[in-house]
Scaffold this active site. Structure first.
Site, mmCIF file in Angstrom:
data_model
loop_
_atom_site.group_PDB
_atom_site.id
_atom_site.type_symbol
_atom_site.label_atom_id
_atom_site.label_comp_id
_atom_site.label_asym_id
_atom_site.label_seq_id
_atom_site.Cartn_x
_atom_site.Cartn_y
_atom_site.Cartn_z
ATOM 1 N N ASP A 48 0.861 -1.188 0.000
ATOM 2 C CA ASP A 48 0.000 0.000 0.000
ATOM 3 C C ASP A 48 0.890 1.229 0.000
ATOM 4 O OD1 ASP A 48 -2.194 -1.633 0.181
ATOM 5 O OD2 ASP A 48 -2.906 -0.838 2.076
ATOM 6 N N HIS A 62 3.880 6.981 -14.836
ATOM 7 C CA HIS A 62 4.840 5.982 -14.388
ATOM 8 C C HIS A 62 4.332 4.565 -14.609
ATOM 9 C CE1 HIS A 62 5.727 9.287 -11.221
ATOM 10 N NE2 HIS A 62 6.477 9.494 -12.289
ATOM 11 N N LYS A 72 -2.871 -1.813 -9.965
ATOM 12 C CA LYS A 72 -3.117 -0.875 -8.864
ATOM 13 C C LYS A 72 -4.601 -0.688 -8.633
ATOM 14 C CE LYS A 72 1.068 1.762 -9.916
ATOM 15 N NZ LYS A 72 1.599 3.032 -10.420
ATOM 16 N N TYR A 132 -3.001 3.981 -2.812
ATOM 17 C CA TYR A 132 -3.157 2.892 -3.772
ATOM 18 C C TYR A 132 -2.489 1.614 -3.318
ATOM 19 C CZ TYR A 132 1.403 4.562 -5.575
ATOM 20 O OH TYR A 132 2.704 4.969 -5.710
ATOM 21 N N ASP A 170 10.159 13.650 -13.626
ATOM 22 C CA ASP A 170 9.031 13.477 -14.540
ATOM 23 C C ASP A 170 9.126 14.392 -15.765
ATOM 24 O OD1 ASP A 170 8.065 11.533 -12.884
ATOM 25 O OD2 ASP A 170 6.364 12.701 -12.149
#
Length: 181
Positions: A48, A62, A72, A132, A170
């Site tokens: 988690d 990602h 997920k 998630y 990113d």
């Protein structure tokens, strides 16, 4: 729980049953037997994760490669996000397509993303908490991604580039055509 199919096979929107009264609310956020039965899957989540972010933070897109790929189950505990996934399964009829789902503390909606997808989200409210479950452990060496503003994907993030806060990592991700699959 109510399960809704999306335009991309394998991705599901999940609306939990919420019991509300003057004290507040109660919901079962996850029940492995009910989840697997409803989605006709055999998923075992092993990790988690949770993040807190400010409005305008964009995380993604990602994914992990090969044996480290992750399915997920994502949700928002506090605040609101625009959650986006891109189908990276080369043999899929929706390869290269994406879908966006708004997740919030109000709608309590969850989004199941199978292995083979890039994932990202844009935070729409300050102090948003995003949570998630993953069916595989994180492996730094296999983490890759796709630049959020790839022209071929044409994702509408609803914010201008100037309104976004994006990590340096990113910002240098490759475009979709050059992504590792």
């Amino acid at each position: 729980m109510i399960i809704k199919e999306t335009k991309i096979e394998g991705c599901f929107i999940i609306e939990p049953q919420v019991f509300e009264d003057k004290r507040g609310y109660f919901l079962e956020s996850y029940n492995q037997a009910a989840f697997n039965r409803a989605l006709e899957l055999d998923i075992k989540f092993v990790q988690d994760n949770e993040s807190q972010s400010s409005k305008g933070v964009l995380r993604g897109l990602h994914y992990q490669l090969g044996k480290y790929a992750q399915a997920k189950l994502v949700r928002v505990i506090k605040g609101r996000v625009l959650d986006v996934v891109v189908d990276l399964r080369p043999n899929s009829s929706t390869f290269g397509e994406h879908i966006s789902v708004e997740l919030s503390e109000e709608n309590k909606t969850q989004f199941f993303v199978p292995r083979g997808f890039a994932h990202g989200f844009l935070v729409l409210e300050d102090d948003t908490i995003f949570s998630y479950k993953c069916d595989n452990f994180y492996n730094k060496a296999s983490e890759v991604g796709i630049i959020y503003n790839d022209e071929d994907l044409a994702i509408d993030w609803k914010y201008s580039k100037q309104e976004l806060t994006i990590s340096e990592k990113d910002l240098i991700l490759p475009n979709f055509k050059n992504a590792q699959l």
